[in-house]
Write a protein that holds these residues in place. Structure first.
Motif, PDB file in Angstrom:
ATOM      1  N   GLY A 132       5.715  29.835 -18.016  1.00 26.97           N
ATOM      2  CA  GLY A 132       6.923  29.010 -18.080  1.00 26.97           C
ATOM      3  C   GLY A 132       7.720  29.329 -19.329  1.00 26.97           C
ATOM      4  O   GLY A 132       8.188  30.445 -19.524  1.00 26.97           O
ATOM      5  N   GLU A 133       7.849  28.329 -20.214  1.00 28.61           N
ATOM      6  CA  GLU A 133       8.614  28.506 -21.441  1.00 28.61           C
ATOM      7  C   GLU A 133       7.753  28.997 -22.606  1.00 28.61           C
ATOM      8  O   GLU A 133       8.243  29.132 -23.712  1.00 28.61           O
ATOM      9  CB  GLU A 133       9.263  27.175 -21.834  1.00 28.61           C
ATOM     10  CG  GLU A 133      10.239  26.650 -20.814  1.00 28.61           C
ATOM     11  CD  GLU A 133      10.785  25.287 -21.210  1.00 28.61           C
ATOM     12  OE1 GLU A 133      10.301  24.718 -22.210  1.00 28.61           O
ATOM     13  OE2 GLU A 133      11.675  24.797 -20.519  1.00 28.61           O
ATOM     14  N   ARG A 134       6.484  29.228 -22.371  1.00 29.91           N
ATOM     15  CA  ARG A 134       5.567  29.626 -23.436  1.00 29.91           C
ATOM     16  C   ARG A 134       5.041  31.039 -23.225  1.00 29.91           C
ATOM     17  O   ARG A 134       4.843  31.475 -22.097  1.00 29.91           O
ATOM     18  CB  ARG A 134       4.379  28.672 -23.482  1.00 29.91           C
ATOM     19  CG  ARG A 134       4.741  27.282 -23.902  1.00 29.91           C
ATOM     20  CD  ARG A 134       3.491  26.444 -24.079  1.00 29.91           C
ATOM     21  NE  ARG A 134       3.827  25.157 -24.606  1.00 29.91           N
ATOM     22  CZ  ARG A 134       3.875  24.044 -23.887  1.00 29.91           C
ATOM     23  NH1 ARG A 134       3.591  24.093 -22.606  1.00 29.91           N
ATOM     24  NH2 ARG A 134       4.185  22.907 -24.453  1.00 29.91           N
ATOM     25  N   VAL A 135       4.799  31.717 -24.337  1.00 33.14           N
ATOM     26  CA  VAL A 135       4.107  32.997 -24.299  1.00 33.14           C
ATOM     27  C   VAL A 135       2.779  32.822 -25.020  1.00 33.14           C
ATOM     28  O   VAL A 135       2.678  32.089 -26.005  1.00 33.14           O
ATOM     29  CB  VAL A 135       4.928  34.131 -24.956  1.00 33.14           C
ATOM     30  CG1 VAL A 135       6.110  34.491 -24.103  1.00 33.14           C
ATOM     31  CG2 VAL A 135       5.359  33.771 -26.350  1.00 33.14           C
ATOM     32  N   ARG A 136       1.756  33.473 -24.503  1.00 34.88           N
ATOM     33  CA  ARG A 136       0.412  33.388 -25.077  1.00 34.88           C
ATOM     34  C   ARG A 136      -0.070  34.809 -25.361  1.00 34.88           C
ATOM     35  O   ARG A 136      -0.064  35.655 -24.481  1.00 34.88           O
ATOM     36  CB  ARG A 136      -0.543  32.701 -24.112  1.00 34.88           C
ATOM     37  CG  ARG A 136      -1.957  32.571 -24.613  1.00 34.88           C
ATOM     38  CD  ARG A 136      -2.860  31.882 -23.595  1.00 34.88           C
ATOM     39  NE  ARG A 136      -2.300  30.643 -23.098  1.00 34.88           N
ATOM     40  CZ  ARG A 136      -2.519  29.445 -23.661  1.00 34.88           C
ATOM     41  NH1 ARG A 136      -3.266  29.355 -24.730  1.00 34.88           N
ATOM     42  NH2 ARG A 136      -1.993  28.357 -23.140  1.00 34.88           N
ATOM     43  N   VAL A 137      -0.474  35.037 -26.603  1.00 38.23           N
ATOM     44  CA  VAL A 137      -0.999  36.340 -27.019  1.00 38.23           C
ATOM     45  C   VAL A 137      -2.454  36.141 -27.399  1.00 38.23           C
ATOM     46  O   VAL A 137      -2.775  35.283 -28.225  1.00 38.23           O
ATOM     47  CB  VAL A 137      -0.201  36.924 -28.200  1.00 38.23           C
ATOM     48  CG1 VAL A 137      -0.798  38.238 -28.648  1.00 38.23           C
ATOM     49  CG2 VAL A 137       1.260  37.097 -27.811  1.00 38.23           C
ATOM     50  N   THR A 138      -3.324  36.930 -26.785  1.00 36.87           N
ATOM     51  CA  THR A 138      -4.753  36.857 -27.058  1.00 36.87           C
ATOM     52  C   THR A 138      -5.218  38.192 -27.629  1.00 36.87           C
ATOM     53  O   THR A 138      -4.884  39.243 -27.088  1.00 36.87           O
ATOM     54  CB  THR A 138      -5.542  36.553 -25.766  1.00 36.87           C
ATOM     55  OG1 THR A 138      -5.002  35.361 -25.176  1.00 36.87           O
ATOM     56  CG2 THR A 138      -7.014  36.366 -26.049  1.00 36.87           C
ATOM     57  N   VAL A 139      -5.969  38.124 -28.717  1.00 38.19           N
ATOM     58  CA  VAL A 139      -6.517  39.317 -29.365  1.00 38.19           C
ATOM     59  C   VAL A 139      -8.035  39.170 -29.408  1.00 38.19           C
ATOM     60  O   VAL A 139      -8.553  38.161 -29.888  1.00 38.19           O
ATOM     61  CB  VAL A 139      -5.969  39.486 -30.796  1.00 38.19           C
ATOM     62  CG1 VAL A 139      -6.573  40.704 -31.462  1.00 38.19           C
ATOM     63  CG2 VAL A 139      -4.457  39.568 -30.789  1.00 38.19           C
ATOM     64  N   VAL A 140      -8.731  40.164 -28.865  1.00 40.28           N
ATOM     65  CA  VAL A 140     -10.200  40.169 -28.848  1.00 40.28           C
ATOM     66  C   VAL A 140     -10.664  41.477 -29.477  1.00 40.28           C
ATOM     67  O   VAL A 140     -10.200  42.552 -29.094  1.00 40.28           O
ATOM     68  CB  VAL A 140     -10.745  40.050 -27.405  1.00 40.28           C
ATOM     69  CG1 VAL A 140     -12.260  40.040 -27.394  1.00 40.28           C
ATOM     70  CG2 VAL A 140     -10.185  38.809 -26.724  1.00 40.28           C
ATOM     71  N   ALA A 141     -11.589  41.372 -30.443  1.00 40.87           N
ATOM     72  CA  ALA A 141     -12.057  42.577 -31.135  1.00 40.87           C
ATOM     73  C   ALA A 141     -13.538  42.458 -31.456  1.00 40.87           C
ATOM     74  O   ALA A 141     -14.071  41.358 -31.584  1.00 40.87           O
ATOM     75  CB  ALA A 141     -11.269  42.784 -32.427  1.00 40.87           C
ATOM     76  N   GLU A 142     -14.177  43.614 -31.579  1.00 39.37           N
ATOM     77  CA  GLU A 142     -15.556  43.662 -32.048  1.00 39.37           C
ATOM     78  C   GLU A 142     -15.532  43.839 -33.560  1.00 39.37           C
ATOM     79  O   GLU A 142     -14.844  44.725 -34.061  1.00 39.37           O
ATOM     80  CB  GLU A 142     -16.303  44.852 -31.430  1.00 39.37           C
ATOM     81  CG  GLU A 142     -16.568  44.727 -29.966  1.00 39.37           C
ATOM     82  CD  GLU A 142     -17.355  45.897 -29.434  1.00 39.37           C
ATOM     83  OE1 GLU A 142     -17.826  46.733 -30.236  1.00 39.37           O
ATOM     84  OE2 GLU A 142     -17.485  45.992 -28.215  1.00 39.37           O
ATOM     85  N   PRO A 143     -16.265  43.009 -34.297  1.00 38.96           N
ATOM     86  CA  PRO A 143     -16.298  43.190 -35.747  1.00 38.96           C
ATOM     87  C   PRO A 143     -16.935  44.535 -36.107  1.00 38.96           C
ATOM     88  O   PRO A 143     -17.799  45.029 -35.388  1.00 38.96           O
ATOM     89  CB  PRO A 143     -17.181  42.047 -36.246  1.00 38.96           C
ATOM     90  CG  PRO A 143     -17.226  41.071 -35.135  1.00 38.96           C
ATOM     91  CD  PRO A 143     -17.019  41.846 -33.877  1.00 38.96           C
ATOM     92  N   PRO A 144     -16.514  45.128 -37.209  1.00 40.49           N
ATOM     93  CA  PRO A 144     -17.105  46.409 -37.609  1.00 40.49           C
ATOM     94  C   PRO A 144     -18.585  46.258 -37.918  1.00 40.49           C
ATOM     95  O   PRO A 144     -19.015  45.241 -38.448  1.00 40.49           O
ATOM     96  CB  PRO A 144     -16.320  46.798 -38.865  1.00 40.49           C
ATOM     97  CG  PRO A 144     -15.525  45.615 -39.248  1.00 40.49           C
ATOM     98  CD  PRO A 144     -15.495  44.672 -38.113  1.00 40.49           C
ATOM     99  N   GLY A 145     -19.354  47.256 -37.548  1.00 38.67           N
ATOM    100  CA  GLY A 145     -20.788  47.233 -37.826  1.00 38.67           C
ATOM    101  C   GLY A 145     -21.621  46.590 -36.745  1.00 38.67           C
ATOM    102  O   GLY A 145     -22.836  46.538 -36.847  1.00 38.67           O
ATOM    103  N   LEU A 146     -20.990  46.082 -35.697  1.00 39.94           N
ATOM    104  CA  LEU A 146     -21.732  45.423 -34.622  1.00 39.94           C
ATOM    105  C   LEU A 146     -21.516  46.102 -33.286  1.00 39.94           C
ATOM    106  O   LEU A 146     -21.557  45.461 -32.246  1.00 39.94           O
ATOM    107  CB  LEU A 146     -21.292  43.959 -34.500  1.00 39.94           C
ATOM    108  CG  LEU A 146     -21.640  43.064 -35.667  1.00 39.94           C
ATOM    109  CD1 LEU A 146     -21.138  41.661 -35.410  1.00 39.94           C
ATOM    110  CD2 LEU A 146     -23.120  43.026 -35.893  1.00 39.94           C
ATOM    111  N   HIS A 147     -21.284  47.378 -33.292  1.00 43.96           N
ATOM    112  CA  HIS A 147     -21.022  48.077 -32.040  1.00 43.96           C
ATOM    113  C   HIS A 147     -22.260  48.036 -31.159  1.00 43.96           C
ATOM    114  O   HIS A 147     -23.370  48.251 -31.601  1.00 43.96           O
ATOM    115  CB  HIS A 147     -20.620  49.528 -32.319  1.00 43.96           C
ATOM    116  CG  HIS A 147     -19.426  49.617 -33.220  1.00 43.96           C
ATOM    117  ND1 HIS A 147     -18.171  49.214 -32.815  1.00 43.96           N
ATOM    118  CD2 HIS A 147     -19.294  50.025 -34.503  1.00 43.96           C
ATOM    119  CE1 HIS A 147     -17.324  49.389 -33.806  1.00 43.96           C
ATOM    120  NE2 HIS A 147     -17.975  49.869 -34.845  1.00 43.96           N
ATOM    121  N   GLY A 148     -22.031  47.718 -29.895  1.00 48.43           N
ATOM    122  CA  GLY A 148     -23.133  47.655 -28.949  1.00 48.43           C
ATOM    123  C   GLY A 148     -23.718  46.266 -28.796  1.00 48.43           C
ATOM    124  O   GLY A 148     -24.465  46.011 -27.860  1.00 48.43           O
TER     125      GLY A 148
END
Length: 112
Positions: free
Chosen positions: A72-88
């Motif tokens: 509608g009148e709103r926009v939503r931005v979502t950011v998802v990331a893996e912290p460094p050093g925790l791959h896997g």
């Protein structure tokens, strides 16, 4: 004496590594917050979708996933990331920001 020192030293090293890891997670979370807010501002100004994603990824941690939706009148931005050093590991930081689209802000208000 040397056995106790070896145990204490290994515990101190593990504790220090845990503190550093915690700081990296907090830093990644702060980057996600900043990136989501930056993206929401750009989307609220109605910048092109590619530009919003580009600006958001520049502020986000490396390898972050960015999602931009309009409700509608709103926009939503979502950011998802893996912290460094925790791959896997199944651990990630996530942040959302919501903003009103600028062309609709104040549209129903009467001016003086």
């Amino acid at each position: 004496m040397t056995a106790e020192a070896a145990v204490v030293l290994s515990v101190l090293v593990a504790f220090t590594m845990a503190l550093v890891w915690g700081l990296l997670v907090v830093a990644a979370q702060i980057q996600c917050v900043d990136a989501a807010r930056t993206g929401a501002r750009a989307a609220a100004r109605q910048d092109p979708a590619d530009g919003v994603v580009t600006v958001t990824r520049e502020a986000a941690p490396r390898g972050a996933r960015v999602t931009v939706t309009r409700e509608g009148e709103r926009v939503r931005v979502t950011v998802v990331a893996e912290p460094p050093g925790l791959h896997g590991l199944p651990f990630e930081v996530r942040e959302e920001a919501v903003a009103l689209v600028e062309d609709t802000v104040g549209a129903g208000e009467a001016g003086p």
